[in-house]
Scaffold this active site. Sequence first.
Site, PDB file in Angstrom:
ATOM      1  N   LYS A 162       4.739  -3.277  35.484  1.00 31.23           N
ATOM      2  CA  LYS A 162       4.352  -3.391  34.065  1.00 31.23           C
ATOM      3  C   LYS A 162       3.949  -1.998  33.605  1.00 31.23           C
ATOM      4  CE  LYS A 162       1.362  -3.756  31.240  1.00 31.23           C
ATOM      5  NZ  LYS A 162       1.357  -2.996  29.951  1.00 31.23           N
TER       6      LYS A 162
ATOM      7  N   GLU B  33      -6.582   2.615  41.333  1.00 27.35           N
ATOM      8  CA  GLU B  33      -6.725   4.047  41.050  1.00 27.35           C
ATOM      9  C   GLU B  33      -7.290   4.139  39.644  1.00 27.35           C
ATOM     10  OE1 GLU B  33      -6.378   6.307  43.169  1.00 27.35           O
ATOM     11  OE2 GLU B  33      -4.924   5.673  44.663  1.00 27.35           O
TER      12      GLU B  33
ATOM     13  N   CYS C   5      -6.471  11.738  35.334  1.00 26.27           N
ATOM     14  CA  CYS C   5      -7.624  11.173  36.039  1.00 26.27           C
ATOM     15  C   CYS C   5      -8.295  12.227  36.917  1.00 26.27           C
ATOM     16  CB  CYS C   5      -7.179   9.987  36.875  1.00 26.27           C
ATOM     17  SG  CYS C   5      -5.803  10.393  37.951  1.00 26.27           S
TER      18      CYS C   5
ATOM     19  N   GLU D 232     -15.882   9.807  31.080  1.00 22.06           N
ATOM     20  CA  GLU D 232     -14.512  10.319  31.133  1.00 22.06           C
ATOM     21  C   GLU D 232     -13.966  10.381  29.702  1.00 22.06           C
ATOM     22  OE1 GLU D 232     -11.284   7.769  32.632  1.00 22.06           O
ATOM     23  OE2 GLU D 232     -10.561   9.492  33.746  1.00 22.06           O
TER      24      GLU D 232
HETATM   25  P1  TAP Z   1      -5.827   0.967  30.883  1.00 21.25           P
HETATM   26  O1  TAP Z   1      -6.113   0.663  29.469  1.00 21.25           O
HETATM   27  O2  TAP Z   1      -6.753   0.468  31.909  1.00 21.25           O
HETATM   28  O3  TAP Z   1      -4.337   0.431  31.125  1.00 21.25           O
HETATM   29  C1  TAP Z   1      -3.687   0.598  32.363  1.00 21.25           C
HETATM   30  C2  TAP Z   1      -2.609  -0.459  32.488  1.00 21.25           C
HETATM   31  O4  TAP Z   1      -3.232  -1.746  32.593  1.00 21.25           O
HETATM   32  C3  TAP Z   1      -1.670  -0.561  31.281  1.00 21.25           C
HETATM   33  O5  TAP Z   1      -0.376  -0.857  31.720  1.00 21.25           O
HETATM   34  C4  TAP Z   1      -2.274  -1.724  30.520  1.00 21.25           C
HETATM   35  O6  TAP Z   1      -1.388  -2.347  29.640  1.00 21.25           O
HETATM   36  C5  TAP Z   1      -2.678  -2.627  31.658  1.00 21.25           C
HETATM   37  N1  TAP Z   1      -3.652  -3.664  31.311  1.00 21.25           N
HETATM   38  C6  TAP Z   1      -4.475  -3.722  30.235  1.00 21.25           C
HETATM   39  N2  TAP Z   1      -5.202  -4.873  30.261  1.00 21.25           N
HETATM   40  C7  TAP Z   1      -4.821  -5.554  31.359  1.00 21.25           C
HETATM   41  C8  TAP Z   1      -5.198  -6.797  31.945  1.00 21.25           C
HETATM   42  N3  TAP Z   1      -6.101  -7.593  31.382  1.00 21.25           N
HETATM   43  N4  TAP Z   1      -4.605  -7.171  33.089  1.00 21.25           N
HETATM   44  C9  TAP Z   1      -3.681  -6.384  33.688  1.00 21.25           C
HETATM   45  N5  TAP Z   1      -3.276  -5.207  33.178  1.00 21.25           N
HETATM   46  C10 TAP Z   1      -3.834  -4.780  32.043  1.00 21.25           C
HETATM   47  O7  TAP Z   1      -5.710   2.511  31.145  1.00 21.25           O
HETATM   48  P2  TAP Z   1      -4.957   3.591  30.295  1.00 21.25           P
HETATM   49  O8  TAP Z   1      -5.747   3.839  29.064  1.00 21.25           O
HETATM   50  O9  TAP Z   1      -3.508   3.240  30.162  1.00 21.25           O
HETATM   51  O10 TAP Z   1      -5.023   4.865  31.275  1.00 21.25           O
HETATM   52  C11 TAP Z   1      -6.092   5.708  31.281  1.00 21.25           C
HETATM   53  C12 TAP Z   1      -7.006   5.437  32.456  1.00 21.25           C
HETATM   54  O11 TAP Z   1      -6.273   5.444  33.670  1.00 21.25           O
HETATM   55  C13 TAP Z   1      -8.049   6.522  32.637  1.00 21.25           C
HETATM   56  O12 TAP Z   1      -9.301   5.956  32.909  1.00 21.25           O
HETATM   57  C14 TAP Z   1      -7.573   7.295  33.851  1.00 21.25           C
HETATM   58  O13 TAP Z   1      -8.563   7.984  34.547  1.00 21.25           O
HETATM   59  C15 TAP Z   1      -6.941   6.240  34.655  1.00 21.25           C
HETATM   60  N6  TAP Z   1      -5.982   6.824  35.581  1.00 21.25           N
HETATM   61  C16 TAP Z   1      -6.293   6.868  36.897  1.00 21.25           C
HETATM   62  C17 TAP Z   1      -5.415   7.432  37.788  1.00 21.25           C
HETATM   63  C18 TAP Z   1      -5.742   7.470  39.229  1.00 21.25           C
HETATM   64  S1  TAP Z   1      -4.516   7.756  40.213  1.00 21.25           S
HETATM   65  N7  TAP Z   1      -6.936   7.262  39.676  1.00 21.25           N
HETATM   66  C19 TAP Z   1      -4.215   7.952  37.350  1.00 21.25           C
HETATM   67  C20 TAP Z   1      -3.937   7.893  36.009  1.00 21.25           C
HETATM   68  C21 TAP Z   1      -4.830   7.304  35.130  1.00 21.25           C
HETATM   69  P3  TAP Z   1      -1.301  -1.897  28.084  1.00 21.25           P
HETATM   70  O14 TAP Z   1      -0.482  -0.675  28.076  1.00 21.25           O
HETATM   71  O15 TAP Z   1      -0.669  -3.015  27.384  1.00 21.25           O
HETATM   72  O16 TAP Z   1      -2.701  -1.651  27.612  1.00 21.25           O
END
Ligand code: TAP
Length: 453
Positions: free
Chosen positions: A154, A229, A263, A356
Amino acid sequence: MTTYTVINPATEQPLTQVARSTVEDADAAIQRAARAQQRWRAVAPGDRARLLRRFADQVDAHVDELAALETAEAGHPVGAARWEAGQVRDVLMYYAAAPERLTGRQIPVPGGLDVTFREPVGVVGLIVPWNFPMPILSWGLGPALAAGCAVVAKPAELTPMTAVRIAELALDAGLPEGVFQVLPGQGSVVGQRLVDHPDVRKIAFTGSSEVGRHVMAGCARHVKRLTLELGGKSANIVFADADLQKAAATAPYAVFDNAGQDCCARSRILVEASVLETFMALLEPAVRGVLVGDPADAATEMGPLISAAHRAHVASYVPDDAPVAIRGSVPDGAGFWYPPTVLAPVSPDSPAYTEEIFGPVVTVTPFADEAAAIAMANDTPYGLSGSIWTSNVGRAIRVARAVETGNLSVNSHSSVRYWTPFGGFKQSGLGRELGPDAVDAFTEVKNVFIATD
Ligand code: TAP
């Protein structure tokens, strides 16, 4: 079927329409994956390896096309996007070596022969964020396929295009139908269904700590295997005995890379107080020198933020009375631009210092001595990455051992390397991805005793 529009964050113009998958679509994909996984696990290890190598070759032949998609939908500078597509190829190639090396153990026991097998965990739900759509997809995909799992991915709603294309390349490479599927759609619908569906045996989630906690609670209902992650608030610790020129010249790229939507961003620079002034003087030209602009231009170092909403979120950490010490520039006109911004001095309870931001905003804070630097670096619920700048080898090792974080670099800002394990301490995650052991996380150990008596 409903569709939605993917937007180019550098121009704010629509790029394409993408289908929004439903719960029914997810259920059908999971059923296909479950059937395909039974066949995939039975493919001889050498053949599975060959197919993964062909998949890597397909990606290699389409690096420029994939990079162009990433640049268009995520606003990544094209040089970085090419590196990202190359990482997908390299990760697939690295784990293509795994099927033929997925060995168990023979354990001495009385009365028979005891052996262990590493069985594929089954169908894996791979939930990917928008900040590095291609590499993060590959970090789960490569080892999961190598282990004999089927993957339903996804992608983030904002950035589905590369994942959809990579799934087509998998079919072109000869991977059987159903072994790797991509379901664009909403996290709360499709992502949630992957978490809730009993036939999905493992979730590999990358995203925010908030959604990660929710996913973890959902997985608990099925005792579902889970890798998380999550976020970070990493420290870049600069000691007075460091090569200050190099530390200052590289610090902007350790936090403004990918417009800070990383991240691993070293978003808290901690500087030994005795060299704070010198460091700030060296940092200023380095920050102003970051080339922010059209991501399609090969010279560009930093592109826009992903969306208007995210830019508003980032800007909320820099109110009008914020202590802006250095600010870079951004292009005029359309696009979700935000300038590289250095805040100093900041109070230790300021949200810009504790939360963050996930944008090009960094704080600089002085510390008195080594103990204080370690305490400040650890004073966060996160623990993902960090850097240590010093010419004292003993100190480098002491501090590296004391900082509670999963990935540290000394006198550098090492990014993720697929050869080495990657993941977080504390609320930055659970489990590790990449490196030589990643395949294990997509297997269950089975112990078999064969009586000889
Ligand atoms: P999220 O809002 O958490 O979204 C991540 C993924 O989860 C998206 O595909 C999102 O879909 C999906 N999602 C949302 N609600 C969900 C639910 N209820 N059940 C299952 N999946 C769901 O994060 P983001 O804003 O895309 O990314 C930023 C965050 O990712 C930051 O905190 C960053 O630090 C973290 N990050 C961590 C790492 C590692 S390796 N530690 C790497 C990259 C990013 P939608 O797109 O539809 O919202």
